[in-house]
Scaffold this motif. Sequence first.
Motif, PDB file in Angstrom:
ATOM      1  N   GLN A   6     -68.494  15.931 -28.739  1.00 31.27           N
ATOM      2  CA  GLN A   6     -67.519  14.754 -28.386  1.00 31.27           C
ATOM      3  C   GLN A   6     -67.732  14.278 -30.066  1.00 31.27           C
ATOM      4  N   GLY A   7     -66.353  13.332 -30.371  1.00 32.76           N
ATOM      5  CA  GLY A   7     -65.988  12.511 -31.689  1.00 32.76           C
ATOM      6  C   GLY A   7     -64.589  11.583 -31.814  1.00 32.76           C
ATOM      7  N   ILE A   8     -63.888  11.900 -32.848  1.00 33.79           N
ATOM      8  CA  ILE A   8     -62.734  10.661 -32.561  1.00 33.79           C
ATOM      9  C   ILE A   8     -61.623  11.760 -32.753  1.00 33.79           C
ATOM     10  N   ALA A   9     -60.684  11.545 -31.973  1.00 36.54           N
ATOM     11  CA  ALA A   9     -59.490  11.936 -31.829  1.00 36.54           C
ATOM     12  C   ALA A   9     -58.520  11.253 -32.154  1.00 36.54           C
ATOM     13  N   LEU A  10     -57.324  11.851 -33.264  1.00 36.25           N
ATOM     14  CA  LEU A  10     -56.546  10.253 -34.115  1.00 36.25           C
ATOM     15  C   LEU A  10     -54.789  11.918 -32.641  1.00 36.25           C
ATOM     16  N   GLY A  48     -71.464  18.356 -41.602  1.00 33.79           N
ATOM     17  CA  GLY A  48     -71.571  17.436 -40.354  1.00 33.79           C
ATOM     18  C   GLY A  48     -70.415  17.584 -39.780  1.00 33.79           C
ATOM     19  N   VAL A  49     -69.383  16.577 -40.036  1.00 30.34           N
ATOM     20  CA  VAL A  49     -67.739  16.659 -39.530  1.00 30.34           C
ATOM     21  C   VAL A  49     -67.073  17.920 -39.892  1.00 30.34           C
ATOM     22  N   GLY A  50     -66.750  18.647 -39.125  1.00 28.10           N
ATOM     23  CA  GLY A  50     -65.355  19.428 -38.893  1.00 28.10           C
ATOM     24  C   GLY A  50     -64.273  19.056 -37.938  1.00 28.10           C
ATOM     25  N   ILE A  51     -63.170  19.059 -38.932  1.00 31.82           N
ATOM     26  CA  ILE A  51     -61.603  18.703 -38.653  1.00 31.82           C
ATOM     27  C   ILE A  51     -60.787  19.725 -37.698  1.00 31.82           C
ATOM     28  N   VAL A  52     -59.975  20.071 -36.489  1.00 35.10           N
ATOM     29  CA  VAL A  52     -59.305  20.585 -35.945  1.00 35.10           C
ATOM     30  C   VAL A  52     -57.674  20.388 -35.884  1.00 35.10           C
ATOM     31  N   THR A  89     -53.151   6.988 -27.564  1.00 38.51           N
ATOM     32  CA  THR A  89     -52.456   5.117 -27.728  1.00 38.51           C
ATOM     33  C   THR A  89     -52.327   6.301 -30.233  1.00 38.51           C
ATOM     34  N   PRO A  90     -50.978   6.444 -30.584  1.00 41.63           N
ATOM     35  CA  PRO A  90     -50.524   7.170 -31.308  1.00 41.63           C
ATOM     36  C   PRO A  90     -51.363   5.390 -32.439  1.00 41.63           C
ATOM     37  N   ARG A  91     -51.974   6.330 -33.737  1.00 41.15           N
ATOM     38  CA  ARG A  91     -52.381   5.538 -34.597  1.00 41.15           C
ATOM     39  C   ARG A  91     -53.950   4.961 -34.378  1.00 41.15           C
ATOM     40  N   HIS A  92     -54.524   5.160 -33.305  1.00 41.61           N
ATOM     41  CA  HIS A  92     -55.449   4.668 -32.796  1.00 41.61           C
ATOM     42  C   HIS A  92     -56.655   5.478 -32.623  1.00 41.61           C
ATOM     43  N   ALA A  93     -58.267   5.602 -33.299  1.00 42.08           N
ATOM     44  CA  ALA A  93     -58.768   6.114 -33.361  1.00 42.08           C
ATOM     45  C   ALA A  93     -60.095   6.143 -31.722  1.00 42.08           C
ATOM     46  N   HIS A  94     -59.422   7.328 -31.492  1.00 43.17           N
ATOM     47  CA  HIS A  94     -60.873   7.213 -29.983  1.00 43.17           C
ATOM     48  C   HIS A  94     -61.756   7.525 -29.960  1.00 43.17           C
ATOM     49  N   LEU A 147     -46.060  20.338 -29.162  1.00 43.03           N
ATOM     50  CA  LEU A 147     -46.446  20.185 -28.191  1.00 43.03           C
ATOM     51  C   LEU A 147     -48.225  19.480 -28.367  1.00 43.03           C
ATOM     52  N   SER A 148     -47.931  18.876 -29.257  1.00 49.29           N
ATOM     53  CA  SER A 148     -49.209  17.899 -29.330  1.00 49.29           C
ATOM     54  C   SER A 148     -49.482  16.745 -28.628  1.00 49.29           C
ATOM     55  N   LEU A 149     -48.662  16.182 -28.250  1.00 47.75           N
ATOM     56  CA  LEU A 149     -49.389  15.203 -27.349  1.00 47.75           C
ATOM     57  C   LEU A 149     -49.311  15.954 -25.765  1.00 47.75           C
ATOM     58  N   SER A 150     -48.586  17.119 -25.297  1.00 49.17           N
ATOM     59  CA  SER A 150     -49.344  17.576 -24.035  1.00 49.17           C
ATOM     60  C   SER A 150     -50.960  18.216 -24.811  1.00 49.17           C
ATOM     61  N   ILE A 151     -50.851  18.200 -25.594  1.00 50.39           N
ATOM     62  CA  ILE A 151     -52.155  19.477 -25.891  1.00 50.39           C
ATOM     63  C   ILE A 151     -53.649  17.997 -26.017  1.00 50.39           C
ATOM     64  N   SER A 152     -52.767  17.038 -26.724  1.00 49.27           N
ATOM     65  CA  SER A 152     -53.685  16.738 -26.959  1.00 49.27           C
ATOM     66  C   SER A 152     -54.262  15.594 -24.495  1.00 49.27           C
ATOM     67  N   ILE A 153     -53.464  15.724 -24.352  1.00 47.46           N
ATOM     68  CA  ILE A 153     -53.632  14.875 -22.522  1.00 47.46           C
ATOM     69  C   ILE A 153     -55.046  15.686 -22.175  1.00 47.46           C
ATOM     70  N   LYS A 154     -54.976  17.493 -22.476  1.00 56.50           N
ATOM     71  CA  LYS A 154     -55.173  18.113 -21.390  1.00 56.50           C
ATOM     72  C   LYS A 154     -56.571  18.057 -22.233  1.00 56.50           C
ATOM     73  N   ILE A 155     -56.577  18.232 -23.439  1.00 52.69           N
ATOM     74  CA  ILE A 155     -58.156  17.972 -24.909  1.00 52.69           C
ATOM     75  C   ILE A 155     -59.323  16.739 -24.108  1.00 52.69           C
ATOM     76  N   LEU A 156     -58.265  15.634 -24.342  1.00 51.64           N
ATOM     77  CA  LEU A 156     -58.687  14.438 -24.063  1.00 51.64           C
ATOM     78  C   LEU A 156     -58.830  14.066 -23.016  1.00 51.64           C
ATOM     79  N   GLY A 157     -58.043  14.306 -22.188  1.00 56.86           N
ATOM     80  CA  GLY A 157     -58.394  13.938 -20.154  1.00 56.86           C
ATOM     81  C   GLY A 157     -57.288  12.545 -20.294  1.00 56.86           C
TER      82      GLY A 157
END
Length: 471
Positions: free
Chosen positions: A68-72, A25-29, A49-54, A35-45
Motif C-alpha cells: 500500500q502506498g502512493i501512485a503517481l 522507509g520508502v522504496g520506488i518502482v 489521474t495524471p499528476r495526482h497522488a493516489h 504500456l505504463s497506463l495499462s500496467i497502472s490500471i491492472k496494478i492499481l485497479g
Amino acid sequence: MSLVETSQVETDTVCAIATAPGRSGVGIVRISGPLSLSISIKILGFSPTPRHAHFCNFLDATQMNIDQGIALFFSAPNSFTGEDVLELQGHGGTYVLRQLLDRAVQLGARLANPGEFSERAFLNNKIDLLQAEAIADLIESNSKQAAKSALRTLQGEFSNKILNLVRLLIDARVHIEATIDFSDEDIDFVSDNKVGDSLSSILESITATLAQAKQGALLKEGINVVIAGKPNAGKSSLLNALSGMDSAIVTDIPGTTRDLLSEEINIDGLPVHIIDTAGIRISKDVVEQEGLRRAQLAMEQADQLLLIVDKSELEQDVEKLLAPLVLLTGKSIKELEYLQNTTVIYNKIDLLNSEVPCLSTINYLDYSLPTISLSAKECVGIDLLRGYIKQAIGFNATEEGVFIARERHLTALNNAKQLVESARALLATQSSLELIAEDLRFAQVQLGAITGEFTSDDLLGEIFSNFCVGK
C-alpha cells in the motif's frame, strides 16, 4: 533543452527500482513507456489521474495486495522521460519492491538498463546530454561544491554557454559562406573585420568556458597524489596525517608497506586520492619487487608526486636527494617525465629544533622543484601541504559559476578552440574562405557533441551505462 527538436522516440516499456538497494522507509518502482497506463490500471485497479497522488493498494495477478502506498502517473510528454510514466512509492522492503517489479514485468515491461530513464529523457528532448550526465554527477557528488556544480549543469548553465557559442559560430559562418555564395557578384561580408572581431570574441568565450570546465572536472574527477621515498622516510605517517586516520601501519621496520595503500580526502571540495607506495630500495624479495613495480606505475600516473625525505638525515646534494627516483626507474634525472609534477617533502622537522613549516624551491637543471618542510608524525605543516596541493593543481574553491564537466567536454572545448584559432589565422592572411568556413563548421560539430547534437550511438551507450539502474 536540446538543440534539435524531434518527436517522441518509439520505445518499449521499461521498469526498475529507483531507490538504493537495501531496506528503507520508502522504496520506488518506476515504469516508463507506452504500456505504463495499462500496467497502472491492472496494478492499481483503476485508471489514475495524471499528476495526482493516489493513496491506494498495489495488486498482484490475483487481486491480492502486494503493498500500500502512493501512485503517481505522468502522461506523455509531461514526464521526466517524455513518455507515460508510473511511479509506485511503497515501503522499502527488498521483497516488496521485487514483487512490484515482477508484476510490472508480467504485464509487459522489461527490466531497464543502467541509465535508461535518463537516456530516454535525452532522446525525447527533455534534457540535453550535459544535463543527463549531470544527473549521475549529482548522485555521485561527495562535497557541497561538487553537488552545487552538478546542479548548475543540470539546470542548464553549462548548456546555455555552449548554445551561445554555437549561435556565435553560426553567425560568423553565415557571413563567410554568404561571401562565398555571392562571390560572382562582388559581395564581401568579411572585409570590414566584423568577422575577425567576432572570432576573437568567440575565442575569449571558449577560453573562459574552458577555464570553468576545468574547475568542474577537478570537482568531479579529483586528483591523484602519490607519496614516494626511501623506507622509513615517513610516507605512511604522511598518509595518516593527510587522511586524519591511522590508515597505514607505521613502524621503525623498513619495508612495512609493500603494496599500494590509498585514501581519499577532500580539500575545500577537491577530491584528492592519496596513494602510499612501498619504500624505494634494492630488494630480492619478490613481493617487495612487485610493490615497487606498482609504485613506479602509480608515480607515472600521478597528478602530483610527493617525494618524502628525512630532513634529519638530509643530503644537500640534489642528485642524491632525487636518487630514489633514479633507483626505481633506472632513468637519469633528465629522463624523469614526472619531475615537473614532483614536490620534495622535508619530513621530521620535529627532530630539528630550529625548523618550522615552510614552502621553498630547489633550482636544478631546467626545473624549480618546490619543497615543503613539515612533520608528519606531529601533524605540523599539514595544512600548508593541503593548501599547496590545491594551488599546484590550479583549483579555486571560491570561484563562482563553476559547473561539473568531464574529460570529453574539455577535449571538445580544446578542439573547438584550436579550430577557431586556425580560422582566425587564415582570415588574417586572407586565405581561402572555404577553409575558414570548414574550420568553423568543425568547431560547431565539436561543441554540438558536448550537448548531444552530434553524438555517436557508441558514445551514448558508454555514457549511460555508467548510470544507476532506475535513473
